[in-house]
Write a protein that holds these residues in place. Structure first.
Motif, PDB file in Angstrom:
ATOM      1  N   SER A  86       0.796  -1.235   0.000  1.00  0.00           N
ATOM      2  CA  SER A  86       0.000   0.000   0.000  1.00  0.00           C
ATOM      3  C   SER A  86       0.822   1.276   0.000  1.00  0.00           C
ATOM      4  N   ILE A  87       2.140   1.176   0.058  1.00  0.00           N
ATOM      5  CA  ILE A  87       2.955   2.384  -0.135  1.00  0.00           C
ATOM      6  C   ILE A  87       2.681   2.956  -1.523  1.00  0.00           C
ATOM      7  N   LYS A  89       0.012   3.942  -2.588  1.00  0.00           N
ATOM      8  CA  LYS A  89      -0.964   5.031  -2.484  1.00  0.00           C
ATOM      9  C   LYS A  89      -0.298   6.400  -2.359  1.00  0.00           C
ATOM     10  N   MET A  90       0.980   6.447  -2.042  1.00  0.00           N
ATOM     11  CA  MET A  90       1.686   7.733  -2.030  1.00  0.00           C
ATOM     12  C   MET A  90       1.704   8.343  -3.424  1.00  0.00           C
ATOM     13  N   LEU A 143      -5.000   7.555   2.545  1.00  0.00           N
ATOM     14  CA  LEU A 143      -3.694   7.709   3.185  1.00  0.00           C
ATOM     15  C   LEU A 143      -3.696   7.297   4.653  1.00  0.00           C
ATOM     16  N   SER A 146      -5.761   3.524   4.715  1.00  0.00           N
ATOM     17  CA  SER A 146      -5.311   2.674   3.600  1.00  0.00           C
ATOM     18  C   SER A 146      -6.482   1.933   2.948  1.00  0.00           C
ATOM     19  N   SER A 151      -9.175   3.842  -3.011  1.00  0.00           N
ATOM     20  CA  SER A 151      -8.020   4.148  -3.854  1.00  0.00           C
ATOM     21  C   SER A 151      -8.350   3.862  -5.325  1.00  0.00           C
ATOM     22  N   THR A 222      -1.299  12.879   6.504  1.00  0.00           N
ATOM     23  CA  THR A 222      -0.558  11.706   6.982  1.00  0.00           C
ATOM     24  C   THR A 222      -0.106  11.839   8.435  1.00  0.00           C
ATOM     25  N   ASN A 240      -5.031   5.924  11.963  1.00  0.00           N
ATOM     26  CA  ASN A 240      -3.866   5.818  11.086  1.00  0.00           C
ATOM     27  C   ASN A 240      -3.199   4.455  11.250  1.00  0.00           C
ATOM     28  N   ASN A 242      -0.231   3.928  10.546  1.00  0.00           N
ATOM     29  CA  ASN A 242       1.122   4.219  11.026  1.00  0.00           C
ATOM     30  C   ASN A 242       1.042   4.555  12.513  1.00  0.00           C
ATOM     31  N   LYS A 256       3.343   6.498   5.035  1.00  0.00           N
ATOM     32  CA  LYS A 256       2.446   5.444   4.572  1.00  0.00           C
ATOM     33  C   LYS A 256       2.982   4.078   4.950  1.00  0.00           C
ATOM     34  N   THR A 257       2.032   3.196   5.302  1.00  0.00           N
ATOM     35  CA  THR A 257       2.355   1.803   5.605  1.00  0.00           C
ATOM     36  C   THR A 257       1.950   0.915   4.434  1.00  0.00           C
TER      37      THR A 257
END
Length: 610
Positions: A86-87, A89-90, A143, A146, A151, A222, A240, A242, A256-257
């Motif tokens: 899912s990183i 999504k950045m 973000l 997730s 997305s 974020t 979150n 994170n 982002k995780t």
């Protein structure tokens, strides 16, 4: 025979070429002035700190980047591409914010899509409902929590279709120089064949992170540990993924995780602790806990090498004492004399469980409800299962005091916490002297009045009053008065300045409610009534020494009056029993009430306390 020799020659030639290429790729190490191995990694200079992450074998790849120096201070396999989950999504967020800046869309643009919903858990029937978000809210859900489905819906909105948007993602990656990156979908979910999973390298993700940081809107999103968005005009609570944004609020602000079975646990994290921007990247950690702990470990170890505080620490003194206690720093016998044990406030965290509210938690921790809310910056009463609340308890710690300014009973003003009394009656007021010279604090980046108030053990209202502030807006570099001639504090109150009140416990009340109502401490209430726990029963009579400083004087004489707001089920007799020397007729006469049965919940009564 001749052909065999030709093949041998070709193999040897290829081996020689590969060897030369490898030598050119790592043509330096050099030796830096710090004695660190220095070399080039793509567009970045690396100053490798070899002992920065002892647990580096537990992850596939990663790096730590010091944005102030513009160098990578630690890396492992930074140019190798791995699944990133899912990183992904950045990149979705970056394209979305660029479209907004280009005027293609607005943050308030509405995105509507339909979903199938089952009528009930046991029903096999479905019905279709429309879901609506604004562009800002759907991006927040992507973000912060997730959300994979959102997305994809965002990709359709921005690109017309998912496939078109994926083309934009790969094109943008090439523009940024992310040459090891490949996208096959906008969510990061695994593809049918693992070879087609979204992949990137720590080097490329660092480029993406630096590009993302250019947009304040993305960093604001974020950095939120908890937030609320509007989903079809209804509040949707988000937490979150994170955890560091919750554990180190104000110090970790992104980003982002990611997790899939192939990618394992991944995290791109940005922090601003010690006024130093650090970006860490971890790919392929074995567990969700490990990815957060490894990220904090590498940052804290780097801070230690620089002589700075760790995440969550308040002063360099804390960092030095911790290093001595762990044996990292060796001190002489002469130096050891400067270490003293003093009373201080120890920071702890409490994880909210399902069914708990702030009153229950405040009782369990033995603190006031308003104090608990102030420590965590909570204005209302909303909390979520799994949320981590910080609180402070009194303890003893070792400090380094070479100037001899502290004695063994000194209290370090980490924050203004509730003090307890040792006797069954309140102590005599003791005014603490403060230095004649004013104490100033220079506001650091991302600091708020709450952070400063906790650091100096004062309240936000005090800072605003001393500095003539009409609101809580402050700026980096601003000088604020945080102590001095005008500052004095008192603990407890004399019995002559307190009024003994007998409070009858009503249904739903806790010690926190009683503490806040009479402006006293929970520990004092327990001591005055010989309570061993926070458990109280409905109808139980509790003695409270309420301070008279807040009670207005009667205009007719020297008696004191307190005000009581009638609760559901109260009678005049019940209210009279709460106060010593007050009768039913006293309350009726004071409030001009002819019929004692006609009082309504919410009525404010004057109580003539003698």
């Amino acid at each position: 025979m001749q052909s065999t020799r030709n093949w041998y020659f070709i193999v040897i030639l290829l081996f020689a070429v590969n060897t030369v290429y490898a030598q050119e790729k790592t043509q330096y190490p050099l030796t830096s002035s710090l004695g660190l191995e220095t070399y080039q990694l793509g567009d970045f200079v690396v100053e490798q700190h070899p002992n920065l992450l002892p647990s580096q074998n537990s992850i596939r790849a990663g790096l730590l980047y010091d944005a102030e120096k513009g160098v990578i201070v630690w890396e492992k396999n930074a140019e190798n591409a791995y699944p990133m989950a899912s990183i992904t999504k950045m990149m979705v967020a970056l394209i979305a914010v660029e479209d907004v800046y280009d005027g293609k869309h607005d943050w308030n643009s509405e995105i509507t899509y339909s979903v199938r919903v089952r009528k009930s858990r046991r029903s096999r029937r479905y019905y279709t409902v429309n879901v609506t978000y604004t562009l800002k809210d759907i991006l927040t859900s992507v973000l912060v929590s997730s959300n994979n489905h959102n997305s994809e819906q965002l990709a359709k909105f921005l690109g017309g279709s998912v496939s078109n948007f994926v083309i934009r993602m790969n094109r943008k990656a090439k523009e940024l120089g992310m040459n090891s990156t490949f996208y096959s979908n906008p969510s990061g979910l695994p593809e049918k064949y693992s070879a087609n999973d979204n992949r990137s390298s720590p080097h490329d993700l660092l480029i993406l992170a630096l590009e993302t940081m250019k947009y304040e809107e993305l960093m604001d999103i974020t950095s939120r540990g908890y937030t609320t968005v509007q989903r079809s005009n209804r509040d949707q609570k988000l937490k979150n993924t994170n955890r560091l944004t919750i554990d180190y609020k104000g110090e970790v602000d992104g980003m982002k995780t990611g997790y899939t079975r192939n990618a394992k646990y991944c995290l791109v994290a940005s922090s601003t602790a010690n006024d130093k921007r650090l970006i860490s990247i971890v790919l392929g950690a074995p567990s969700v806990t490990a990815r957060h702990d490894i990220t904090a470990e590498m940052k804290n170890n780097y801070f230690f090498e620089l002589g700075l505080c760790q995440l969550g620490e308040y002063s360099v003194n804390d960092a030095y004492v911790r290093a001595v206690n762990k044996g990292i720093v060796k001190i002489s016998e002469e130096e050891s004399k400067y270490f003293k044990v003093v009373k201080t406030q120890v920071k702890k965290t409490y994880t909210v469980r399902r069914g708990q509210n702030l009153s229950i938690i405040a009782d369990r921790l033995g603190v006031g409800l308003s104090t608990l809310k102030r420590w965590n910056g909570i204005s209302g009463s909303r909390i979520y299962p799994g949320q981590r609340l910080k609180y402070y308890s009194t303890g003893y710690t070792k400090v380094y005091d070479p100037d001899g300014k502290l004695d063994n009973t000194s209290k370090i003003p980490v924050l203004a916490a509730k003090a307890s009394t040792n006797k069954s009656t309140p102590k005599k007021a003791v005014v603490k002297k403060t230095p004649a010279k004013k104490v100033y604090h220079t506001v650091r980046k991302n600091q708020t009045l709450s952070h400063i108030a906790e650091q100096y053990g004062i309240s936000v209202k005090d800072i605003m009053r001393w500095n003539g502030l009409s609101n809580s807006n402050i700026w980096t570099g601003q000088k604020l008065v945080v102590g001095g001639r005008s500052v004095s504090s008192s603990s407890g109150g004399s019995k002559s300045k307190s009024s003994l009140i007998t409070h009858k416990v009503r249904s739903g009340e806790t010690l926190s409610h009683i503490s806040d109502r009479y402006n006293v401490y929970i520990k004092d209430i327990k001591q005055w009534n010989n309570l061993r726990s926070n458990t109280i029963k409905v109808g139980q009579k509790i003695k409270v020494y309420a301070p008279k400083a807040s009670i207005p004087k009667s205009q007719s004489g020297g008696d004191q009056k307190v005000y009581y707001v009638v609760q559901k089920g109260d009678t005049i007799w019940d209210i009279a029993q709460m106060y010593d020397g007050v009768s039913v007729s006293d309350i009726l006469n004071e409030n001009n009430i002819s019929n004692s049965k006609r009082i309504n919940p919410g009525t404010k009564l004057r109580i003539p306390v003698k």
